[in-house]
Design a protein around this motif. Structure first.
Motif, mmCIF file in Angstrom:
data_model
loop_
_atom_site.group_PDB
_atom_site.id
_atom_site.type_symbol
_atom_site.label_atom_id
_atom_site.label_comp_id
_atom_site.label_asym_id
_atom_site.label_seq_id
_atom_site.Cartn_x
_atom_site.Cartn_y
_atom_site.Cartn_z
ATOM 1 N N ARG A 1 0.848 -1.196 0.000
ATOM 2 C CA ARG A 1 0.000 0.000 0.000
ATOM 3 C C ARG A 1 0.881 1.242 0.000
ATOM 4 O O ARG A 1 2.027 1.197 0.455
ATOM 5 C CB ARG A 1 -0.868 0.030 1.265
ATOM 6 N N SER A 2 0.328 2.344 -0.438
ATOM 7 C CA SER A 2 1.099 3.598 -0.451
ATOM 8 C C SER A 2 1.545 3.995 0.959
ATOM 9 O O SER A 2 2.608 4.601 1.130
ATOM 10 C CB SER A 2 0.299 4.720 -1.110
ATOM 11 N N THR A 3 0.768 3.626 1.970
ATOM 12 C CA THR A 3 1.131 3.963 3.354
ATOM 13 C C THR A 3 2.332 3.160 3.854
ATOM 14 O O THR A 3 2.890 3.488 4.910
ATOM 15 C CB THR A 3 -0.066 3.740 4.298
ATOM 16 N N GLN B 1 7.647 -0.718 -5.306
ATOM 17 C CA GLN B 1 6.847 -0.791 -6.528
ATOM 18 C C GLN B 1 7.148 -2.068 -7.300
ATOM 19 O O GLN B 1 6.245 -2.730 -7.812
ATOM 20 C CB GLN B 1 7.102 0.429 -7.411
ATOM 21 N N LEU C 1 5.160 2.972 2.190
ATOM 22 C CA LEU C 1 6.380 3.534 1.619
ATOM 23 C C LEU C 1 7.252 4.257 2.643
ATOM 24 O O LEU C 1 8.475 4.074 2.648
ATOM 25 C CB LEU C 1 6.048 4.454 0.444
ATOM 26 N N ASP D 1 11.287 3.360 -2.660
ATOM 27 C CA ASP D 1 9.974 3.388 -3.318
ATOM 28 C C ASP D 1 9.972 2.528 -4.577
ATOM 29 O O ASP D 1 8.996 1.815 -4.851
ATOM 30 C CB ASP D 1 9.579 4.826 -3.668
#
Length: 125
Positions: free
Chosen positions: A18-20, A52, A22, A48
């Motif tokens: 999830r982006s959280t 990804q 990172l 990052d």
């Protein structure tokens, strides 16, 4: 794209990124102690990019290096998983402890919680 495998234990959730994740992942990757057995600490961009790539591999295969979440706190605590190595590695990386981490619970759950056929496939290919 395939359905990603998620693995649950009593304490852990191995899940898609999830982006959280990172920011805490970048903090781990910038810590020299955590990165002792890796070639170098990572910049935020490198961290990052790695997250990804992990996410993309899970999207492609359904498995890979999952984000690890501590179920009771819902906190991201690291990553764990399976990968097809591109080289023989002379070590088994283990990072510093975060609470009761590292713990073999997540690894032991892989064959028991749906990754068993995958583990058998990897061992014969």
């Amino acid at each position: 794209m395939v359905n990603p495998i998620e693995i649950f234990t009593d304490r852990l959730l191995l899940r898609q990124w999830r982006s959280t994740d990172l920011e805490p992942f970048a903090q781990l990757n910038a810590d020299p102690e955590v990165m002792t057995y890796f070639p170098a600490i990572l910049s935020r961009k490198q961290s990052d990019d790695l997250a990804q790539r992990c996410q993309q591999l899970i999207q492609q295969r359904g498995w890979g290096f999952w984000a690890v979440e501590h179920k009771s706190s819902c906190a991201f605590i690291g990553f764990l998983g399976l990968h097809i190595p591109r080289a023989d590695l002379p070590f088994f990386p283990v990072s510093k402890s975060v609470g009761d981490w590292p713990n073999p619970t997540g690894v032991m759950a892989m064959p028991q919680r749906g990754a068993g056929p995958l583990c058998r496939w990897l061992s014969i290919n």
